[in-house]
Design an enzyme around this catalytic site. Structure first.
Site, short mmCIF file in Angstrom:
data_model
loop_
_atom_site.label_atom_id
_atom_site.label_comp_id
_atom_site.label_asym_id
_atom_site.label_seq_id
_atom_site.Cartn_x
_atom_site.Cartn_y
_atom_site.Cartn_z
N HIS A 248 0.85 -1.19 0.00
CA HIS A 248 0.00 0.00 0.00
C HIS A 248 0.88 1.23 0.00
CE1 HIS A 248 -3.20 2.83 1.06
NE2 HIS A 248 -4.01 1.90 0.59
N GLU A 307 -7.84 -5.48 -0.39
CA GLU A 307 -8.38 -6.25 -1.51
C GLU A 307 -8.35 -7.76 -1.29
OE1 GLU A 307 -9.92 -4.27 -3.02
OE2 GLU A 307 -8.88 -3.02 -4.47
N1 CMC Z 1 3.95 -7.47 -4.90
C1 CMC Z 1 5.25 -7.47 -5.15
N2 CMC Z 1 6.05 -6.39 -5.03
C2 CMC Z 1 5.48 -5.27 -4.62
C3 CMC Z 1 4.11 -5.20 -4.31
C4 CMC Z 1 3.34 -6.35 -4.46
N3 CMC Z 1 2.04 -6.36 -4.20
N4 CMC Z 1 3.81 -3.94 -3.92
C5 CMC Z 1 4.95 -3.25 -3.98
N5 CMC Z 1 5.96 -4.05 -4.39
C6 CMC Z 1 7.35 -3.67 -4.57
C7 CMC Z 1 7.54 -2.88 -5.86
O1 CMC Z 1 7.82 -3.74 -6.94
C8 CMC Z 1 8.69 -2.00 -5.51
O2 CMC Z 1 9.89 -2.71 -5.62
P1 CMC Z 1 11.20 -2.01 -6.23
O3 CMC Z 1 11.50 -0.90 -5.27
O4 CMC Z 1 12.23 -3.11 -6.23
O5 CMC Z 1 10.82 -1.52 -7.59
C9 CMC Z 1 8.47 -1.72 -4.01
O6 CMC Z 1 7.71 -2.80 -3.51
C10 CMC Z 1 7.75 -0.42 -3.74
O7 CMC Z 1 6.62 -0.38 -4.58
P2 CMC Z 1 5.98 0.94 -5.14
O8 CMC Z 1 5.41 0.66 -6.49
O9 CMC Z 1 6.90 2.11 -4.99
O10 CMC Z 1 4.83 1.16 -4.10
P3 CMC Z 1 3.58 2.05 -4.36
O11 CMC Z 1 3.34 2.78 -3.11
O12 CMC Z 1 3.71 2.87 -5.58
O13 CMC Z 1 2.48 0.94 -4.65
C11 CMC Z 1 0.61 -0.41 -4.62
C12 CMC Z 1 1.37 0.68 -3.88
C13 CMC Z 1 -0.69 -0.69 -3.89
C14 CMC Z 1 0.28 0.10 -6.04
C15 CMC Z 1 1.47 -1.68 -4.71
O14 CMC Z 1 1.79 -2.14 -3.41
C16 CMC Z 1 0.84 -2.77 -5.54
O15 CMC Z 1 0.99 -2.77 -6.77
N6 CMC Z 1 0.09 -3.73 -4.90
C17 CMC Z 1 -0.60 -4.77 -5.64
C18 CMC Z 1 -1.91 -4.23 -6.18
C19 CMC Z 1 -2.93 -4.07 -5.08
O16 CMC Z 1 -3.11 -4.92 -4.22
N7 CMC Z 1 -3.66 -2.94 -5.16
C20 CMC Z 1 -4.69 -2.59 -4.18
C21 CMC Z 1 -4.25 -1.49 -3.28
S1 CMC Z 1 -5.33 -1.28 -1.85
C22 CMC Z 1 -6.77 -0.61 -2.53
C23 CMC Z 1 -6.68 0.83 -2.63
O17 CMC Z 1 -6.87 1.52 -1.59
O18 CMC Z 1 -6.40 1.30 -3.74
#
Ligand code: CMC
Length: 365
Positions: A248, A307
């Site tokens: 998240h 989710e």
């Molecule tokens: N699985 C694997 N790796 C992950 C995941 C995941 N679910 N989430 C983050 N990471 C990794 C990502 O690849 C990155 O690694 P690196 O630094 O090596 O590139 C690191 O963790 C940081 O990720 P980020 O993209 O900077 O984090 P963010 O804050 O932009 O992303 C997120 C938040 C929710 C988009 C992400 O955690 C994700 O894609 N989760 C899976 C999709 C999901 O479950 N979405 C629902 C979110 S909750 C509902 C809502 O309120 O929207």
């Protein structure tokens, strides 16, 4: 002078709001002065919507039930536009197209119709895609009970209606998430509540936001048995996939909504709607995923988000996974509308800047 860019607007505070607070360090969600624990399973969605909208419209009815029921009946008229072309789309695209036919504006009547729209249109789309005729809304029922009735074609049990109500309340508002921000940007241009809601639906659709729960069912089905979890998850991560239902932007601990929904699934299980063993299996997959994410990303807390148990709850309520994001919209729409009205009341046009990194024109001769 070059200005600092915040990638993904992380840590940028773009609005002041009285609506909700997401405390990412403590894992706490506050909605209008109440913690999620005080609300989930304890207040009806209609009452939660009233709480969110208080102060943003003139006179609100004391009970939202009749107005929302009447709005369901009104928007049902648009279901006649549901043709084979729309039925060929994904449920969220078809629901969005029908919602786009509603009149725009900023009035309370428009707001009620928009709150009714995702519920009525999704039910008609789901039934249409299964070759079944749409079911006319019953304005005397609660929103949650009528949603289930319009989809299933039969009255839901009390346990089913309570579980859906708990879900709608749990996801009704959540700070400046991507879809709410999109809604506020559009509202800031004074385009109207329908335009703001359509922006919210469009942002919600993506798998990084509201589109995650459908793929979670695919993950559970792909894993099949707890002993396969580690290998399946490692393969997925090796391919560069993200694990849906984990991580998240704001929470650095477990998302409190995950536990509220897990509780709701467990309660529903008592009424034997949940497939036997499904919750225990999901818990085993969750534990494996958390352990592997911790090994892979020791510096970043990647915990369970809303989710993961949304997927289990909506599966237990027999929504098709293709429509899970539409059900999220049925709940979040109350928040989008409240935020749009808050933006309209006090906010300026949202217009950030970009830093140009392209080529410069050749100096004119
Ligand atoms: N699985 C694997 N790796 C992950 C995941 C995941 N679910 N989430 C983050 N990471 C990794 C990502 O690849 C990155 O690694 P690196 O630094 O090596 O590139 C690191 O963790 C940081 O990720 P980020 O993209 O900077 O984090 P963010 O804050 O932009 O992303 C997120 C938040 C929710 C988009 C992400 O955690 C994700 O894609 N989760 C899976 C999709 C999901 O479950 N979405 C629902 C979110 S909750 C509902 C809502 O309120 O929207």
């Amino acid at each position: 002078m070059s200005k600092k860019i915040s990638d993904g607007l992380e840590d940028v505070v773009a609005a002041a709001t009285v609506l909700s607070e997401v405390d990412g360090q403590a894992g706490r969600l506050i909605i209008r002065g109440h913690s999620l624990d005080e609300l989930a399973g304890r207040i009806a969605y209609e009452d939660l919507a009233r709480l969110l909208w208080t102060g943003f419209f003139g006179d609100l009815p004391g009970d939202f039930g009749p107005a929302l029921g009447a709005a369901r009946v009104q928007v049902f008229e648009e279901v006649s536009a549901l043709d084979t072309g729309l039925l060929a789309l994904s449920p969220i695209e078809a629901m969005r197209a029908l919602t786009a036919r509603l009149a725009d504006g900023d009035s309370l009547d428009v707001a009620f119709r928009l709150m009714a729209a995702p519920a009525v249109f999704t039910a008609a789309v789901v039934r249409g895609q299964a070759g079944e005729a749409p079911v006319r809304p019953d304005p005397t029922l609660s929103h949650a009970a009528d949603i289930l009735r319009m989809i299933k074609g039969r009255a839901p049990t009390e346990a089913e209606a309570t579980a859906l109500d708990t879900y709608l309340v749990t996801v009704s508002d959540h700070g400046l998430n991507a879809s709410t921000f999109a809604a506020r940007v559009v509202a800031s241009t004074r385009a109207g509540l329908a335009s703001a809601t359509l922006a919210g639906i469009s942002a919600l659709k993506g798998p990084l936001h509201g589109g995650a729960p459908g793929p979670i069912i695919d993950m559970l089905d792909g894993i099949g048995a707890p002993e396969n979890a580690r290998a399946w998850i490692e393969d997925a991560l090796a391919r560069g996939d993200r694990l849906m239902g984990f991580g998240h932007r704001v929470y650095r601990v477990r998302d409190p909504r995950a536990d509220a929904l897990k509780k709701a699934v467990r309660r529903l299980g008592d009424g034997s709607n949940v497939l036997p063993g499904r919750l225990a299996f999901a818990e085993a997959v969750e534990q494996a995923a958390l352990a592997i994410l911790k090994e892979r990303k020791p510096d970043r807390t990647l915990d369970t988000n809303v989710e993961f148990y949304t997927a289990l709850l909506l599966e237990a309520l027999a929504f098709p996974p293709s429509a899970f994001t539409c059900v999220f919209a049925m709940g979040r729409v109350a928040g989008w509308i409240a935020h749009a009205r808050e933006q309209l009341a006090g906010g300026r046009l949202i217009r950030p800047q970009s830093r140009y990194i392209g080529p410069l024109p050749k100096v004119a001769a």
